[in-house]
Design an enzyme around this catalytic site. Structure first.
Site, short mmCIF file in Angstrom:
data_model
loop_
_atom_site.label_atom_id
_atom_site.label_comp_id
_atom_site.label_asym_id
_atom_site.label_seq_id
_atom_site.Cartn_x
_atom_site.Cartn_y
_atom_site.Cartn_z
N SER A 196 -60.26 -20.73 -63.91
CA SER A 196 -59.92 -20.91 -62.50
C SER A 196 -58.72 -20.05 -62.14
O SER A 196 -57.81 -19.88 -62.95
CB SER A 196 -59.59 -22.37 -62.22
OG SER A 196 -59.09 -22.54 -60.90
N TYR A 245 -54.00 -29.81 -63.58
CA TYR A 245 -55.16 -28.92 -63.46
C TYR A 245 -54.75 -27.47 -63.70
O TYR A 245 -55.39 -26.75 -64.48
CB TYR A 245 -55.80 -29.07 -62.09
CG TYR A 245 -57.06 -28.24 -61.94
CD1 TYR A 245 -58.25 -28.65 -62.54
CD2 TYR A 245 -57.05 -27.05 -61.23
CE1 TYR A 245 -59.41 -27.89 -62.42
CE2 TYR A 245 -58.20 -26.28 -61.10
CZ TYR A 245 -59.38 -26.71 -61.70
OH TYR A 245 -60.52 -25.94 -61.58
#
Length: 255
Positions: free
Chosen positions: A139, A152
């Site tokens: 990501s 995250y």
């Protein structure tokens, strides 16, 4: 674009019950692969597997024994695994000073340990057979500024480094490891966290990218950071020698 037929291949997709993982499973099945769909929610994986004629597996990727059973059942039912799409991932919304440590660490367990355990269980068989590909879902959150979700972003930074170094450690073997960024895709994880006018990425792009990687046409790009929307995979394949020589498509500190 070439046909990229995957008939005869066996793929295992973790986090395949919804969102990006479900899209990857559908794309690979449409290309002819036999697909095992793995996730923690049985209803979701059964729904996707039923839709594509695949194998449904209820699995917690942070559980070593469960991951090993996942691999064994996939290979027992479908055959030797050619492709692992290590896509399972979660997030949380708690600030460091408010949430529970176990909740924060659980994100790391799924997003990093899950990749490690899945790859660890699969690589020996791939090496023995002389073929295999692993695609890790990374990501941009792992390196882009402005983010505030510490669990995250930190876990995706770790997964990014894990994928690159694993690719390097397997460089002289027949196993290839890839790192992709799906972009900002509307899923249950992202819905409500970003504005409607955010730069949303079409959901079909990441699955299409995984399909190309599964063919072997992009093997020279192993270990490189490939964005599903911002990178043209066909162009990258054509520039693979230059990309490796100049260390492009890599997250680096430049001074």
């Amino acid at each position: 674009m070439p046909n990229d037929d995957l008939t005869g291949q066996v793929a295992l997709v973790t986090g395949g019950g919804r969102g990006i993982g479900a899209g990857i499973a559908r794309e690979l099945a449409a290309a002819g692969a036999r697909v095992a769909v793995a996730a923690r929610t049985r209803e979701q994986v059964e729904g996707v597997a039923r839709e594509i004629g695949g194998l449904a597996l209820e699995v917690d990727v942070t559980d070593k024994a469960a991951v090993e059973r996942m691999v064994a059942e996939t290979e027992g039912r479908l055959g030797p695994i050619d492709l692992l799409a290590a896509n399972a991932g979660i997030s949380n919304s708690s600030d460091v000073w408010e949430g529970e440590p176990e909740e924060w660490w659980r994100v790391f367990e799924v997003n990093v340990l899950g990749v490690y355990l899945s790859a660890r269980a699969m690589i020996p068989g791939m090496l023995e057979r002389g073929r295999g590909r692993i695609v890790v879902t990374g990501s941009g959150a792992g390196y882009l500024p402005g983010a505030s979700n510490t669990a995250y972003t930190s876990s995706k930074a770790a997964a990014t480094r894990l994928a690159e170094t694993l690719a390097e450690s397997l460089r002289d073997t027949p196993v290839r490891v890839f790192l992709i960024s799906p972009g900002l895709v509307r899923t249950e994880m992202t819905e409500g966290r970003f504005a409607d006018d955010a730069p949303w990425t079409p959901p079909e792009l990441a699955p299409r990218l995984v399909r190309v990687l599964a063919t072997g046409r992009a093997d020279e790009l192993a270990g490189r950071y490939i964005h599903a929307e911002h990178d043209d995979i066909e162009e990258l394949i054509g520039r693979a020698e230059e990309i490796r020589r100049d260390d492009l498509n890599a997250i680096r500190l430049r001074r």
